[in-house]
Scaffold this motif. Structure first.
Motif, PDB file in Angstrom:
ATOM      1  N   SER A   1       0.853  -1.190   0.000  1.00 32.00           N
ATOM      2  CA  SER A   1       0.000   0.000   0.000  1.00 32.00           C
ATOM      3  C   SER A   1       0.886   1.235   0.000  1.00 32.00           C
ATOM      4  N   GLY A   2       0.254   2.392  -0.181  1.00 31.98           N
ATOM      5  CA  GLY A   2       0.986   3.648  -0.222  1.00 31.98           C
ATOM      6  C   GLY A   2       1.235   4.112  -1.646  1.00 31.98           C
ATOM      7  N   ARG A   3       1.855   5.272  -1.777  1.00 31.73           N
ATOM      8  CA  ARG A   3       2.102   5.865  -3.092  1.00 31.73           C
ATOM      9  C   ARG A   3       3.557   6.268  -3.241  1.00 31.73           C
ATOM     10  N   ILE A   4       4.027   6.223  -4.494  1.00 30.80           N
ATOM     11  CA  ILE A   4       5.350   6.717  -4.862  1.00 30.80           C
ATOM     12  C   ILE A   4       5.155   7.739  -5.972  1.00 30.80           C
ATOM     13  N   LEU A   5       5.661   8.939  -5.765  1.00 29.71           N
ATOM     14  CA  LEU A   5       5.567   9.980  -6.792  1.00 29.71           C
ATOM     15  C   LEU A   5       6.971  10.404  -7.206  1.00 29.71           C
ATOM     16  N   ILE A   6       7.189  10.471  -8.498  1.00 26.53           N
ATOM     17  CA  ILE A   6       8.458  10.970  -9.037  1.00 26.53           C
ATOM     18  C   ILE A   6       8.150  12.220  -9.845  1.00 26.53           C
ATOM     19  N   ASN A   7       8.722  13.321  -9.411  1.00 29.30           N
ATOM     20  CA  ASN A   7       8.433  14.629 -10.019  1.00 29.30           C
ATOM     21  C   ASN A   7       6.927  14.877 -10.111  1.00 29.30           C
TER      22      ASN A   7
END
Length: 377
Positions: free
Chosen positions: A59-65
């Motif tokens: 679960s959770g999120r990963i954001l790149i730029n």
């Protein structure tokens, strides 16, 4: 920029669920290096591998730029992320040039551009393209192969790099050299980098930020200086070590504490003029410089009392000098080696740039400790 939001990973085992990463939250600004640090099994490598989806998050999120990576397919995601591991993984049947060009070819670069990039990157890490492009991995030392592994990950100019103990298998001397070359390269390229390490000294040297993990959670995420000066709790204090004050010496250069206006005098200067200058400033020592402004000796105020002539006739050899780029660990080492409380500093051309003293070193360390202590001292 890399942003992790409540990033969690659980694994099913015969004994039930194991939490490898537990709601990890952190943000790495664009162009900075973040070191993930902690004991074995603490979750740092799991967190790293979730970014390029070698391990899928629970679960959770990963954001790149600012872009949610869950909306990208695996291939698209990984082509925009450079990945470097300890084992290097160069293709033995390919030349160094061919190894570096693998990803640029995959993303559609023409060969002229890819080969130009390979030569440019080899030069960045101190390997002469004329000598190394046509060689095979077996013809390189371990340290040279590791440099190629790093620049291969940079070949297609990815905005983000992930590095999993990339220098861990290299001997200490070559590790220092490769670290220095990498930092020079990073100063030019400004990549956003997540870097797993088990070495606190490496983390202090390489990182803009350090995240210290324990049991899947981040115990402290801060600058190296803040972590060393103000560990958040007893675990962090124990992990970074009882000598953390000495480790902080790596974070400050001689230039930052040197007195550029410390007394100096040309060899040809008259004793009377220098004696008067020292008396007016209250200083006890003047560094003697030659015609090219290189420090070549020193004189003391006491020795000039009642004397006459030229300063060059009274100069003692310098015990040592240090470049302004040297960190304070190197400065203190030179002070101890030469049993002195001060050293002359030189710029990149060897010209006199001031004096660094032991009290100035102590004051620099004391400056951070003067703030409110957020945790164990």
């Amino acid at each position: 920029m890399i942003r992790l939001e409540d990033l969690t990973k659980t694994f099913a085992t015969p004994n039930g669920l194991v939490v490898a990463a537990d709601k990890v939250n952190m943000e790495v600004p664009t162009g900075e290096i973040c070191i993930l640090l902690g004991p074995s099994g603490c979750g740092k490598t799991t967190a790293l591998k979730m970014i390029n989806r070698l391990i899928a998050p629970t679960s959770g999120r990963i954001l790149i730029n600012g872009e949610d990576t869950s909306k990208l397919n695996d291939i698209e995601l990984r082509r925009n992320i450079g990945y470097v591991i300890q084992q290097i993984g160069l293709f033995p049947n390919m030349t160094i040039e061919e190894n570096i060009c693998v990803v640029p070819k995959l993303v559609g670069w023409d060969m002229k551009k890819a080969k130009s990039r390979a030569a440019e990157l080899l030069d960045l890490v101190g390997l002469d393209p004329r000598h190394f492009l046509r060689r095979y991995p077996k013809e390189l030392s371990g340290g040279q192969q590791q440099r190629v592994g790093v620049i291969r990950a940079l070949a297609a100019d990815p905005p983000v790099m992930l590095m999993d103990e990339p220098f861990g298998a290299i001997d200490p001397i070559n590790r220092e050299i490769i670290q220095d070359e990498f930092l020079k390269m990073q100063a030019a390229l400004k990549k956003t980098i997540m870097f797993v390490s088990h070495d606190i000294d490496e983390a202090v040297k390489m990182g803009d930020k350090i995240a210290i993990f324990r049991a899947g959670k981040i115990e402290q995420y801060d600058s190296p200086d803040r972590i060393l000066a103000h560990p958040a709790n007893a675990f962090v204090a124990d992990f970074v070590g009882a000598d953390r004050t000495l480790k902080r010496l790596r974070l400050v250069t001689a230039e930052e504490v040197a007195r550029a206006d410390a007394a100096s005098a040309a060899r040809s200067a008259s004793v009377a003029d220098v004696r008067q200058s020292l008396a007016s400033s209250g200083e006890r020592i003047a560094v003697v410089i030659d015609g090219d402004h290189h420090p070549v000796g020193f004189v003391t105020a006491d020795e000039l009392q009642g004397a006459s002539g030229r300063i060059g006739d009274f100069a003692h050899p310098l015990p040592a000098s240090v470049p302004v780029r040297a960190d304070l660990r190197a400065v203190v080492s030179e002070m101890f080696a030469h049993d002195t409380m001060w050293l002359a500093c030189t710029d990149d051309n060897g010209r006199y740039a001031g004096v660094v003293t032991q009290p100035a070193v102590t004051a620099a360390l004391r400056a951070t400790y003067g703030g409110a202590n957020a945790g164990a001292a």
